[in-house]
Structures are given as C-alpha cells and as structure tokens.
Design a protein around this motif. Sequence first.
Motif, mmCIF file in Angstrom:
data_model
loop_
_atom_site.group_PDB
_atom_site.id
_atom_site.type_symbol
_atom_site.label_atom_id
_atom_site.label_comp_id
_atom_site.label_asym_id
_atom_site.label_seq_id
_atom_site.Cartn_x
_atom_site.Cartn_y
_atom_site.Cartn_z
ATOM 1 N N ALA A 1 1.221 3.919 -3.084
ATOM 2 C CA ALA A 1 0.867 5.325 -2.858
ATOM 3 C C ALA A 1 1.976 6.246 -3.343
ATOM 4 C CB ALA A 1 0.582 5.560 -1.372
ATOM 5 N N VAL B 1 -0.910 5.849 5.241
ATOM 6 C CA VAL B 1 -1.938 5.050 4.554
ATOM 7 C C VAL B 1 -2.204 3.728 5.265
ATOM 8 C CG1 VAL B 1 -1.404 6.068 2.309
ATOM 9 C CG2 VAL B 1 -0.342 3.890 2.943
ATOM 10 N N ALA C 1 4.578 7.971 3.000
ATOM 11 C CA ALA C 1 3.209 7.489 2.818
ATOM 12 C C ALA C 1 2.818 6.563 3.961
ATOM 13 C CB ALA C 1 3.077 6.762 1.482
ATOM 14 N N LYS D 1 0.838 -1.213 0.000
ATOM 15 C CA LYS D 1 0.000 0.000 0.000
ATOM 16 C C LYS D 1 0.866 1.254 0.000
ATOM 17 C CE LYS D 1 -3.807 0.575 2.428
ATOM 18 N NZ LYS D 1 -4.775 0.536 3.536
#
Length: 499
Positions: free
Chosen positions: A10, A142, A139, A6
């Motif tokens: 991202a 997230v 990131a 993830k």
Amino acid sequence: MLHFIKKFAAKIWAKKHVRESEHFKQNSIQDQENLLISLVRTAEKTLFGRVHQFENIKTIADFQSQVPVSDYEDLKSYIEKIKKGQAGILWPGSPEYFAKTSGTTSGTKYIPLTKEGMDYQVKGAQSALFHYIAQTNNADFVNGKMIFLQGSPELEEIYGIKTGRLSGIVAHHIPNYLQKNRLPSLKTNLIEDWETKVNEIVKETEKENMTLISGIPPWLIMYFEKLIERNGKKITELFPNLQLIVTGGVNFEPYREKMNELLGKPVDTVQTFPASEGFFAFQDDYTQEGLLLLTNHGIFYEFIPLEDFGKPEAKRLTLKDVELHKDYALILTTNSGLWAYSIGDVVRFISKKPHRILVSGRTKHFTSAFGEHVIAFEIEESLKSTVTKFPAQITEFHLAPQVNPSEGLPYHEWFVEFEKEPENMEVFRKNLDDEMRKRNSYYDDLISGNVLQPLIITKIQRNSFQEYAKSEGKLGGQNKIPRLANDRKIADFLIQFKI
C-alpha cells in the motif's frame, strides 16, 4: 507476514500514485481545455450532440455559446428516453447505472453513470486514501476492519440499467484487496430502515478491530452514539486501532468538536466531495483545510459567480479565470453525459497552485428574506468561531428567517440542538451575531439600520433533527438536512421540539 506485505505494498502504490498526480496538479488549466474538446468529440453523434451541433464546437467559447447551463429539468426529456431503452442519447451507448437522488423540485432524479464515470468514482476514493498514506507513511488501517455507512447495495433495473443510490452502487466496486476487511455484512447492508440498520451495524462492529470508518458526519455521529450507549466506552477505547475517518457529503468542520468528544481523542480525518454526478475533490493534505479539485477525472468544470447565478447572461468562467475566496456556482460537463449541468453546490477557491476548494453552500440553500443572501459557509464559520470561545458543543443547527414576529423587529432564528450548552447563552448569542455581522456586510447593515434585530437562538431537544429527517423519509444514507433556508418549512417542524 501477509499483514506486513499488504501494508508495504500500500505504501509503495501510494507513493507512486502521488508522484504521478503531480502532473495534473501543475497542468490543470490545459488539461481541462483538452478534456472538454475530447468529451464533445466523443458525444458528437449522440442525440444531445446533434441537437447542440457539437460538430461545430472547436473551443470553450463555442461550447458556452451553443450549450446553455442546464439543470435536471432541462435534461429530463433526454433521461426519459434513456429510461425507455434508447441508446446514444447523452453519451454513446447506454449508461451502466442510474444513481437515484432526491430532488426538491424534480422528485426522484435518475443521474446517468457510465462505465467511464464509475471508474473515476472509484479512482477518486482510492486517490484520497493513497494521498493520506503517502503523507503520513501510515497504512496500518489496511489490515483492520473497515466500515462504509452507505445505502442498500440492492439495485433495481430500468431497461437493463442497474439503478440505486450512489453509495449502494459503489458497494459493488470495493477493490478485492479490501473486500475481506469490509463491514457490515451484505444482510445488514440490505436493511432499508436506517435506525434498524445502524443498530445491526453496531452489533456487528462493536467487537471488531475497526481501523477505518467512513460516512456522512451526522450519520457517523448517530452510529458512534449508539456504540457508546451500548458499551459505555468512547470510540477510541472501543476501537483502539482506529486510524482514519473518511467523510463526505457536508462540511465536516461544524461536526469536528462533537466528533472528537465521541471519539475520546482526535483521529485523522480525510474529507471528500463525492456526488452522484461525479467525484470532484478530496483533502490531499489532511493537516489543512481545502479539497484538491480533480481536474483529470473526466469532468470539465465551469464556475458562475454566485451573485450572477440564475441570470440569463451570467458569465461562465473556467479555471484560468477564477479568483480566490469568491463564491461560485459549480457547473459540470462529465463523461457520463451531463452537459453544463448545475449541480447546486457553491465552492470557493483557497489555492490555485494546485486548485483547492472549500464547499461553501448550495445555490438553493440560503437566507435572503431581507436581501442579505447569507450562505452556509458564513453561518458555519460564524458558529465555529463562536463555539471555540465557549465550552459549548453543537449537535446540529438550522437558520430560518422570522419575517413576521408577534412583537418587535424581524430576525434570524437559529434552531440549535446543543450537546453541551454555553454557561452564558446571552453572551454566546451576542458573539454569534457579531461573527455573522463580520462575515456578511448586508446582514450588518440590516442590524445597524434597525431593519432586523440581532439573531435569536431557539434551543431544541436532542434528536430533533433526526425526527425531521425521519418525517421526510430522509433518515440516513446520503441524505443531508439543509443548514439554512429562505422559508420556515423546516423551522415550523422543529418548533415543536423547543425547550
């Protein structure tokens, strides 16, 4: 492994998005001209288009001569037709939503929001996050829990058009990849009473791995204070993985010091400029002031110099005409069917390559009882400059004119809710007055000419502004309290909390 994927994805999306964004940053003037003609052609057969002879509009000058600047009252008769089920009024077909907002003169406003307009609301928020990720290469958020302090997502229907607060509408458009991470629960989000809702949000989130928190600054502060009260810890102690705060609705700067105090240490903050009428701008560089104006998001912008706003022959400028560091009333034409619409916000440009703005006030929120026309940006910057010189913290404030004092000259009265008072209030007051005189030459003339006496600070009790909001039925959600006024309506309420 899933967490890594993830986060990696991202970062890839973010870098790709920012690369693609360079085109509109460099071509905004031409894009805006093309966009206006496209909007006009699309709406040519609507009732509004026929009334204003859209078929004859070929240039920006044609548009400005045929479509006058409007406000909600001017468009209300068209919106009432849409509310009765008529299609093709302001935009082809019917809007997907009505975003309900509170108006001071019009009561509840029903702002049409088409599918195209809604798409850009979501894209604006996504773009803000992508720019942050690309800039910081961070990131991590997230994979944690995220909260969006917002209005109830429960929507009513008016002739098949879903209707509610913008923040509640947006709740139905959170991307799937964020849904599992999102708080609070639907049950809590549906609570209408704001204080009850915040208390439940505190209970739901205090043990979670919160990584992103979003909302309007005064209501974020209320949420943080309740968390600290319950847990006895600063926010970054409670949420050690908190990466990012996303704010909007009001200028964040006057709240920054108070926010940092509650957080315990600074957390990256991205400011945005959304409204029911559109998502206009966001901070594309979180290390400096200024919001990137979104010139390719279905909105054509015009700007009226603030000193000319409201005059019949006021010149309407486009991006190619604006000057830096000058205040303009913001006028919108949107793909939701608002035409030369005055939103009531005042902006100033701090950069033209790309176009970056500061939100400097509201056209209806100013103090000019003596001809000085003080705007929000001037008082916020004056207070910010003063507070940095003193060990003081401000929770909230409001400025109102005192035209008929019981003795002495008239003055500006500042109602201030201090979190931490300066050691010497008189020196603080004098410094604040000096900062105001630097920023507003008319105010300086009034003081030096003995028309006004220097400003007076009235200290008020903790939570006074929350009590005012509650008394107006405007506690929480998207509701904002005016920082200044040309009358004493708010002042007359606050005076009861004088210390």
